[in-house]
Design a protein around this motif. Structure first.
Motif, PDB file in Angstrom:
ATOM      1  N   ILE A 295       0.840  -1.204   0.000  1.00  0.00           N
ATOM      2  CA  ILE A 295       0.000   0.000   0.000  1.00  0.00           C
ATOM      3  C   ILE A 295       0.871   1.249   0.000  1.00  0.00           C
ATOM      4  O   ILE A 295       0.560   2.247  -0.669  1.00  0.00           O
ATOM      5  CB  ILE A 295      -0.950  -0.003   1.207  1.00  0.00           C
ATOM      6  CG1 ILE A 295      -1.963  -1.145   1.079  1.00  0.00           C
ATOM      7  CG2 ILE A 295      -1.686   1.332   1.335  1.00  0.00           C
ATOM      8  CD1 ILE A 295      -2.788  -1.376   2.324  1.00  0.00           C
ATOM      9  N   PHE A 296       2.004   1.207   0.716  1.00  0.00           N
ATOM     10  CA  PHE A 296       2.879   2.371   0.814  1.00  0.00           C
ATOM     11  C   PHE A 296       3.849   2.476  -0.361  1.00  0.00           C
ATOM     12  O   PHE A 296       4.492   3.518  -0.541  1.00  0.00           O
ATOM     13  CB  PHE A 296       3.657   2.334   2.129  1.00  0.00           C
ATOM     14  CG  PHE A 296       4.375   3.616   2.440  1.00  0.00           C
ATOM     15  CD1 PHE A 296       3.668   4.795   2.633  1.00  0.00           C
ATOM     16  CD2 PHE A 296       5.758   3.648   2.539  1.00  0.00           C
ATOM     17  CE1 PHE A 296       4.332   5.981   2.912  1.00  0.00           C
ATOM     18  CE2 PHE A 296       6.426   4.832   2.824  1.00  0.00           C
ATOM     19  CZ  PHE A 296       5.711   6.005   3.011  1.00  0.00           C
ATOM     20  N   GLY A 297       3.978   1.400  -1.136  1.00  0.00           N
ATOM     21  CA  GLY A 297       4.860   1.441  -2.302  1.00  0.00           C
ATOM     22  C   GLY A 297       6.257   0.918  -2.056  1.00  0.00           C
ATOM     23  O   GLY A 297       7.109   0.992  -2.946  1.00  0.00           O
TER      24      GLY A 297
ATOM     25  N   VAL B  47       6.824  -2.188  -1.620  1.00  0.00           N
ATOM     26  CA  VAL B  47       6.732  -3.347  -2.501  1.00  0.00           C
ATOM     27  C   VAL B  47       5.752  -2.972  -3.605  1.00  0.00           C
ATOM     28  O   VAL B  47       4.674  -2.447  -3.318  1.00  0.00           O
ATOM     29  CB  VAL B  47       6.239  -4.601  -1.739  1.00  0.00           C
ATOM     30  CG1 VAL B  47       5.998  -5.757  -2.697  1.00  0.00           C
ATOM     31  CG2 VAL B  47       7.227  -4.992  -0.655  1.00  0.00           C
ATOM     32  N   GLN B  48       6.133  -3.210  -4.850  1.00  0.00           N
ATOM     33  CA  GLN B  48       5.273  -2.834  -5.963  1.00  0.00           C
ATOM     34  C   GLN B  48       4.268  -3.946  -6.277  1.00  0.00           C
ATOM     35  O   GLN B  48       4.625  -5.124  -6.326  1.00  0.00           O
ATOM     36  CB  GLN B  48       6.107  -2.537  -7.215  1.00  0.00           C
ATOM     37  CG  GLN B  48       6.842  -1.214  -7.144  1.00  0.00           C
ATOM     38  CD  GLN B  48       5.889  -0.024  -7.050  1.00  0.00           C
ATOM     39  OE1 GLN B  48       4.890   0.052  -7.756  1.00  0.00           O
ATOM     40  NE2 GLN B  48       6.207   0.905  -6.155  1.00  0.00           N
ATOM     41  N   ALA B  49       3.015  -3.548  -6.461  1.00  0.00           N
ATOM     42  CA  ALA B  49       1.990  -4.510  -6.863  1.00  0.00           C
ATOM     43  C   ALA B  49       2.266  -4.975  -8.287  1.00  0.00           C
ATOM     44  O   ALA B  49       2.571  -4.163  -9.162  1.00  0.00           O
ATOM     45  CB  ALA B  49       0.610  -3.867  -6.775  1.00  0.00           C
ATOM     46  N   SER B  50       2.160  -6.269  -8.523  1.00  0.00           N
ATOM     47  CA  SER B  50       2.353  -6.813  -9.867  1.00  0.00           C
ATOM     48  C   SER B  50       1.058  -6.829 -10.657  1.00  0.00           C
ATOM     49  O   SER B  50       1.071  -6.936 -11.887  1.00  0.00           O
ATOM     50  CB  SER B  50       2.921  -8.231  -9.783  1.00  0.00           C
ATOM     51  OG  SER B  50       2.053  -9.076  -9.030  1.00  0.00           O
ATOM     52  N   ASP B  51      -0.058  -6.710  -9.955  1.00  0.00           N
ATOM     53  CA  ASP B  51      -1.364  -6.679 -10.624  1.00  0.00           C
ATOM     54  C   ASP B  51      -2.371  -6.071  -9.656  1.00  0.00           C
ATOM     55  O   ASP B  51      -2.144  -6.008  -8.451  1.00  0.00           O
ATOM     56  CB  ASP B  51      -1.802  -8.093 -11.019  1.00  0.00           C
ATOM     57  CG  ASP B  51      -2.827  -8.087 -12.151  1.00  0.00           C
ATOM     58  OD1 ASP B  51      -3.223  -6.982 -12.590  1.00  0.00           O
ATOM     59  OD2 ASP B  51      -3.232  -9.176 -12.588  1.00  0.00           O
TER      60      ASP B  51
ATOM     61  N   LEU C 114      -6.483   5.875  -3.682  1.00  0.00           N
ATOM     62  CA  LEU C 114      -6.609   6.786  -2.549  1.00  0.00           C
ATOM     63  C   LEU C 114      -7.569   7.896  -2.954  1.00  0.00           C
ATOM     64  O   LEU C 114      -7.323   8.610  -3.932  1.00  0.00           O
ATOM     65  CB  LEU C 114      -5.246   7.371  -2.181  1.00  0.00           C
ATOM     66  CG  LEU C 114      -5.235   8.368  -1.017  1.00  0.00           C
ATOM     67  CD1 LEU C 114      -5.538   7.656   0.290  1.00  0.00           C
ATOM     68  CD2 LEU C 114      -3.890   9.083  -0.941  1.00  0.00           C
ATOM     69  N   ASP C 115      -8.672   8.002  -2.224  1.00  0.00           N
ATOM     70  CA  ASP C 115      -9.720   8.974  -2.577  1.00  0.00           C
ATOM     71  C   ASP C 115     -10.131   8.843  -4.038  1.00  0.00           C
ATOM     72  O   ASP C 115     -10.346   9.834  -4.738  1.00  0.00           O
ATOM     73  CB  ASP C 115      -9.253  10.399  -2.281  1.00  0.00           C
ATOM     74  CG  ASP C 115      -9.201  10.693  -0.789  1.00  0.00           C
ATOM     75  OD1 ASP C 115     -10.118  10.238  -0.070  1.00  0.00           O
ATOM     76  OD2 ASP C 115      -8.263  11.367  -0.337  1.00  0.00           O
TER      77      ASP C 115
ATOM     78  N   THR D 267      -1.294   3.151  -7.725  1.00  0.00           N
ATOM     79  CA  THR D 267      -0.586   1.873  -7.814  1.00  0.00           C
ATOM     80  C   THR D 267       0.833   2.025  -8.328  1.00  0.00           C
ATOM     81  O   THR D 267       1.753   1.334  -7.863  1.00  0.00           O
ATOM     82  CB  THR D 267      -1.346   0.891  -8.726  1.00  0.00           C
ATOM     83  OG1 THR D 267      -2.737   0.920  -8.407  1.00  0.00           O
ATOM     84  CG2 THR D 267      -0.828  -0.520  -8.569  1.00  0.00           C
ATOM     85  N   GLY D 268       1.059   2.904  -9.272  1.00  0.00           N
ATOM     86  CA  GLY D 268       2.382   3.047  -9.872  1.00  0.00           C
ATOM     87  C   GLY D 268       3.267   4.085  -9.224  1.00  0.00           C
ATOM     88  O   GLY D 268       4.399   4.303  -9.678  1.00  0.00           O
ATOM     89  N   LEU D 269       2.788   4.734  -8.157  1.00  0.00           N
ATOM     90  CA  LEU D 269       3.561   5.803  -7.536  1.00  0.00           C
ATOM     91  C   LEU D 269       4.626   5.262  -6.582  1.00  0.00           C
ATOM     92  O   LEU D 269       4.471   4.202  -5.983  1.00  0.00           O
ATOM     93  CB  LEU D 269       2.639   6.745  -6.758  1.00  0.00           C
ATOM     94  CG  LEU D 269       1.559   7.481  -7.557  1.00  0.00           C
ATOM     95  CD1 LEU D 269       0.800   8.434  -6.644  1.00  0.00           C
ATOM     96  CD2 LEU D 269       2.155   8.231  -8.738  1.00  0.00           C
ATOM     97  N   LYS D 270       5.712   6.034  -6.433  1.00  0.00           N
ATOM     98  CA  LYS D 270       6.743   5.698  -5.463  1.00  0.00           C
ATOM     99  C   LYS D 270       6.254   6.027  -4.044  1.00  0.00           C
ATOM    100  O   LYS D 270       5.294   6.777  -3.865  1.00  0.00           O
ATOM    101  CB  LYS D 270       8.019   6.478  -5.771  1.00  0.00           C
ATOM    102  CG  LYS D 270       8.639   6.116  -7.117  1.00  0.00           C
ATOM    103  CD  LYS D 270       9.879   6.961  -7.378  1.00  0.00           C
ATOM    104  CE  LYS D 270      10.502   6.615  -8.727  1.00  0.00           C
ATOM    105  NZ  LYS D 270      11.690   7.464  -9.017  1.00  0.00           N
TER     106      LYS D 270
END
Length: 246
Positions: free
Chosen positions: A52-54, A56-60, A65-66, A71-74
Motif C-alpha cells: 500500500i505504501f509502495g 513493494v510494488q503490486a504486480s497486478d 486513494l480517494d 498503484t504506480g507511484l513511489k
C-alpha cells in the motif's frame, strides 16, 4: 459505517521476485475508522502494508486513494498524497530530541502551519509534552511509539498504516497506545489500517477486521463480527469457537 472509501484495494497481487505473497487482495476502508489486519505469521500482513505504501510494488490489481489510482507511484509520492506508515520496530531518530523528531516528521511540507501542528501533537500525546527536549532514544517504548505516530501525523495523512504498534510494550502502555489509536481515528478523521498480533485487543477498538490467510482475505467484517466468528476465534484469537463456552 456507510460512506465513500478513502483507500481501496482491488485484486492486488504482490511479492518478492518470483515469490508471490499477496494473491488478489480486495477491501476498502473509510475515513475516521480503524481496521485491524490479523493472520498467522507469514500470511502477508506486513507485505500488505508495504505494498500500500509502495515499498513493494503490486504486480497486478489497483490501489486507490480517494478514488485516484496510486498503484504506480513511489513511496514518497504516496506520502505526499496522504498515505503514511509507522513500520514495525523503532523508527525515530534516537539521538535527536522529541521536538527535532516532530520537525523532521514534516519534512515533505512547505506550509506555515508546522509549528501549530507540532503543538497539536503535544496536545494529542500529553506524555510527550513534558519531554520536548528529551532524546528520543531515552523515552519508554510506549512513548517512542507515540512519537512515531505523531511524526507520521505531521504529514497530515488521509491513511495511516501501523505495523505491530503494541510490539514490546507493557500491558499498561499497550492500553494507552490502543486507546490513542482509537481516539485519533475518531477525533481527526484519519483512516487507520493496523497489523497487530494482539488480535483480541486490536479488534475491540476496530470498526472492521480483516483476516489474511496465505495471501488472500479469508474473512472480513466489523470488529464485533470478527470477535464472534467461530473460525476466527479458534484459529486467530486463541479463544473457543463458541463465545458462550465456559
Amino acid at each position: 459505517m456507510a460512506g465513500e472509501p478513502v483507500l481501496q484495494l482491488q485484486d492486488v497481487h504482490a511479492g518478492y521476485g518470483e515469490i508471490r505473497i499477496l494473491k488478489g487482495v480486495s477491501f476498502a476502508i473509510e475515513p475516521g475508522t480503524v481496521t485491524s489486519v490479523i493472520g498467522a505469521n507469514g500470511a502477508g500482513k506486513s507485505t500488505l502494508l508495504k505494498t500500500i505504501f509502495g515499498m513493494v510494488q503490486a504486480s497486478d490489481g489497483a490501489i486507490r486513494l480517494d478514488g485516484r489510482d496510486v498503484t504506480g507511484l513511489k513511496s514518497e509520492e504516496r506520502l505526499q498524497r496522504g498515505i503514511a506508515i509507522v513500520p514495525q520496530g523503532r523508527c525515530n531518530f534516537p539521538l535527536m530530541s522529541v521536538q527535532e523528531n516532530l520537525e523532521l516528521g514534516a519534512f515533505i511540507r512547505r506550509d506555515g502551519d508546522i509549528k501549530a501542528d507540532i503543538e497539536a501533537m503535544y496536545g494529542l500525546f500529553s506524555s510527550l509534552d513534558a519531554k520536548r527536549k528529551v532524546i528520543a532514544g531515552n523515552l519508554s517504548g510506549g512513548e517512542q511509539q507515540m512519537l512515531e505516530i505523531a511524526m507520521a501525523l505531521m504529514t497530515r495523512p488521509r491513511v495511516m498504516l501501523l505495523d505491530e504498534p503494541s510490539l514490546g510494550l507493557s500491558p499498561r502502555m499497550l492500553d494507552y497506545v490502543f486507546s490513542s489509536i482509537r481516539d485519533l481515528a475518531r477525533g481527526h478523521g484519519t483512516a487507520i489500517l493496523m497489523v497487530e498480533q494482539n488480535a483480541v485487543q486490536a479488534l475491540r477498538i476496530s470498526d472492521r477486521g480483516i483476516v489474511i490467510e496465505l495471501g488472500r482475505v479469508s474473512h472480513q467484517g466489523s470488529g464485533v463480527e470478527m470477535l464472534s466468528e467461530p473460525d476466527v476465534r479458534r484459529a486467530y484469537l486463541g479463544l473457543p469457537a463458541d463465545r458462550n463456552a465456559p
